[in-house]
Write an enzyme that holds these catalytic residues in place. Structure first.
Site, mmCIF file in Angstrom:
data_model
loop_
_atom_site.group_PDB
_atom_site.id
_atom_site.type_symbol
_atom_site.label_atom_id
_atom_site.label_comp_id
_atom_site.label_asym_id
_atom_site.label_seq_id
_atom_site.Cartn_x
_atom_site.Cartn_y
_atom_site.Cartn_z
ATOM 1 C CD GLU A 170 -3.162 -0.883 2.031
ATOM 2 O OE1 GLU A 170 -3.096 -0.020 2.916
ATOM 3 O OE2 GLU A 170 -4.182 -1.541 1.800
ATOM 4 C CD GLU A 358 -4.031 -5.847 3.486
ATOM 5 O OE1 GLU A 358 -4.886 -5.035 3.901
ATOM 6 O OE2 GLU A 358 -2.819 -5.689 3.661
HETATM 7 C C1 PNW Z 1 -4.868 -1.915 5.063
HETATM 8 N N1 PNW Z 1 -8.125 3.610 4.064
HETATM 9 O O1 PNW Z 1 -4.849 -0.595 5.460
HETATM 10 C C2 PNW Z 1 -3.546 -2.445 5.566
HETATM 11 O O2 PNW Z 1 -2.749 -3.037 4.582
HETATM 12 C C3 PNW Z 1 -3.659 -3.306 6.770
HETATM 13 O O3 PNW Z 1 -2.435 -3.307 7.468
HETATM 14 C C4 PNW Z 1 -4.823 -2.833 7.609
HETATM 15 O O4 PNW Z 1 -4.878 -3.433 8.862
HETATM 16 C C5 PNW Z 1 -6.086 -3.107 6.799
HETATM 17 O O5 PNW Z 1 -6.029 -2.506 5.536
HETATM 18 C C6 PNW Z 1 -7.352 -2.650 7.502
HETATM 19 O O6 PNW Z 1 -7.316 -1.264 7.703
HETATM 20 C C7 PNW Z 1 -5.724 0.384 5.063
HETATM 21 O O7 PNW Z 1 -8.233 4.579 4.887
HETATM 22 C C8 PNW Z 1 -5.849 1.470 5.927
HETATM 23 O O8 PNW Z 1 -8.751 3.620 2.975
HETATM 24 C C9 PNW Z 1 -6.633 2.531 5.585
HETATM 25 C C10 PNW Z 1 -7.309 2.520 4.376
HETATM 26 C C11 PNW Z 1 -7.194 1.459 3.511
HETATM 27 C C12 PNW Z 1 -6.397 0.386 3.869
#
Ligand code: PNW
Length: 451
Positions: A170, A358
């Protein structure tokens, strides 16, 4: 006459790969063990006011010690794959220099334990935790080189057993959330030009790591990236809206995936950023565009878009309070994004192999009489997996799905206040309890279809 009801079964191809995903800082704990160096996230989580409840990853799910128990959870689900990340600072406590053998030994044990149980590990080299000793972090271009050296070194150590390696997780989160929005470590709110430079260092780090992994890994190692591309879902499935949505996805990801897949920053981005555009050095774009064996996507919330008659041809539609969401307010429910994400990257860039690295959801997860009946998460997952099925059925090269997450864990700035696991974790006892969603996923895997 009675209707003859022949249910349409959403069955996946025989070789479709089912898995779960986690990340080092979110599950390992043991932050001072076996020579691990401090990271950006240790510093950030120990800074008052940065993480909900003052939570830290000091213990997390204690998976550094309980990895064999976690492997048994995976085995019980019946998954064939597991996506995990390595903690850079366990290998190079100060980011570079002499490798720490105890860190390498640990991951060798984890990997061997997975393989002994018939589970194929997919390894991410960087899932946001980097050695705090690296001066300037991602603001410093040298970090990209240090990352590539680490990734190359570890590829050499594990690629006799690990067949699939992802560089970074990400880009948008570890650049923008960390340096623009300021809610992730190191918590900065930089001006646009500096944010664009951090983004550039991120894609350069990915590209140099692809080259370093190929230089050190066993022949045949598959190299990719786990990206959270922002996908624009057409408001309706008509040619004009479908085309507008694809254009939006390409342009809105210009600083990340579009640059990686096309080997340049497209004019729309350069024009928009003007004097704030990143400073690019000779060789950077070639590194960024290093060919990938697979592309992996983290797909959660949708963005909505419609065609319009503006010069760019589309208008995005903001989320409003009545948009359905899961326990995390950002996690808008829009299962169609699963289909459109796969279709759009396939049409735009024709990757040979796609994975969902994911997909999952936070839920309130009340523990009642020893059970967690997370019917809301099951509903969410069933709808998203059904949309992935549509993409597979239409022939897009989606080969596997990693559910986020195997177990409740340290959810970054939300600490332990948000749960994404299909196993409930009692953070006092570290006891793991399969939720209803774990039973559902097990059945999906067993029957290889949506249930
Ligand atoms: C992902 N958003 O994070 C990460 O890869 C993981 O480590 C995390 O635990 C999981 O998704 C759940 O949050 C994100 O704000 C964090 O759009 C924030 C966003 C998207 C993905």
């Amino acid at each position: 006459t009675a209707a003859s009801a022949a249910p349409v079964e959403l069955r996946f191809p025989k070789d479709f790969r089912w898995g779960c995903a986690t990340a080092a800082y979110q599950i390992e704990g043991a932050v001072k063990e076996d020579g691990r160096g401090p990271t950006n996230w240790d510093v950030f989580s120990h800074t008052p006011g940065k993480v909900v409840g003052g939570d830290t990853g000091d213990i997390a799910t204690d998976s550094y010690h309980r990895y064999a128990e976690d492997t048994q959870l995976l085995k019980n689900l019946g998954v064939s794959t597991y996506r995990m990340s390595l903690a850079w600072s366990r290998i190079f406590p100060e980011g570079r220099g002499k490798p720490n053998q105890k860190g390498v030994d640990h991951y060798n044990k984890v990997i061997d334990n997975l393989l002994a149980n018939g589970i194929d590990p997919y390894v991410t080299m960087f899932h946001w935790d980097y050695p705090a000793a690296l001066p300037g972090g991602w603001q410093n271009r040298d970090t990209a080189k240090a990352f590539a050296d680490y990734a190359g070194y570890m590829a050499g150590q594990i690629s006799d057993r690990v067949k699939n390696i992802m560089t970074v997780n990400e880009l948008r989160c570890f650049t923008d959330l960390s340096h623009k929005v300021g809610i992730h470590a190191p918590g900065l709110k930089l001006p646009d030009a500096e944010v664009n430079q951090v983004r550039h260092h991120g894609v350069v780090a990915h590209g140099l790591a692809v080259q370093a992994i190929r230089a050190h890994a066993k022949a045949g190692t598959q190299v990719g990236i786990a990206d959270n591309t922002v996908f624009y879902v057409p408001v309706m499935e008509t040619d004009d809206h479908v085309a507008a949505a694809k254009k939006a996805t390409r342009e809105m990801n210009a600083m990340f995936l579009t640059a990686i897949m096309e080997g340049r920053y497209i004019d729309e981005y350069l024009t928009q950023e003007g004097a704030n555009a990143p400073k690019v050095q000779p060789g950077d774009m070639e590194a960024i565009a290093s060919p990938l064996d697979f592309l992996a996507l983290n797909i959660y919330a949708p963005e909505w878009v419609r065609a319009d008659d503006s010069p760019r041809g589309y208008a995005t539609i903001p989320h409003i309070p009545s948009s359905p969401h899961m326990a995390s307010p950002w996690l808008i429910v829009g299962p169609e994004v699963a289909y459109w994400g796969v279709r759009q990257v396939s049409e735009l860039w024709k990757p040979k192999v796609l994975y969902i690295s994911e997909n999952g959801a936070s839920a309130d997860d009340p523990l009642q009489n020893g059970r967690v009946d997370d019917a809301d998460r099951v509903m969410y997952l069933r709808n998203y997996v059904s949309q992935f099925h549509r993409a597979v059925a239409e022939g897009y090269p989606l080969k596997g799905y990693f559910l986020w997450s195997l177990l409740d864990n340290f959810e970054w700035a939300d600490g332990y206040s948000k749960r994404f696991g299909i196993h409930y974790v009692d953070f006092k006892t570290q006891r793991r309890i399969p939720k209803l969603s774990a039973a559902w996923y097990k059945e999906v895997i067993r029957q290889n279809r949506v249930v």
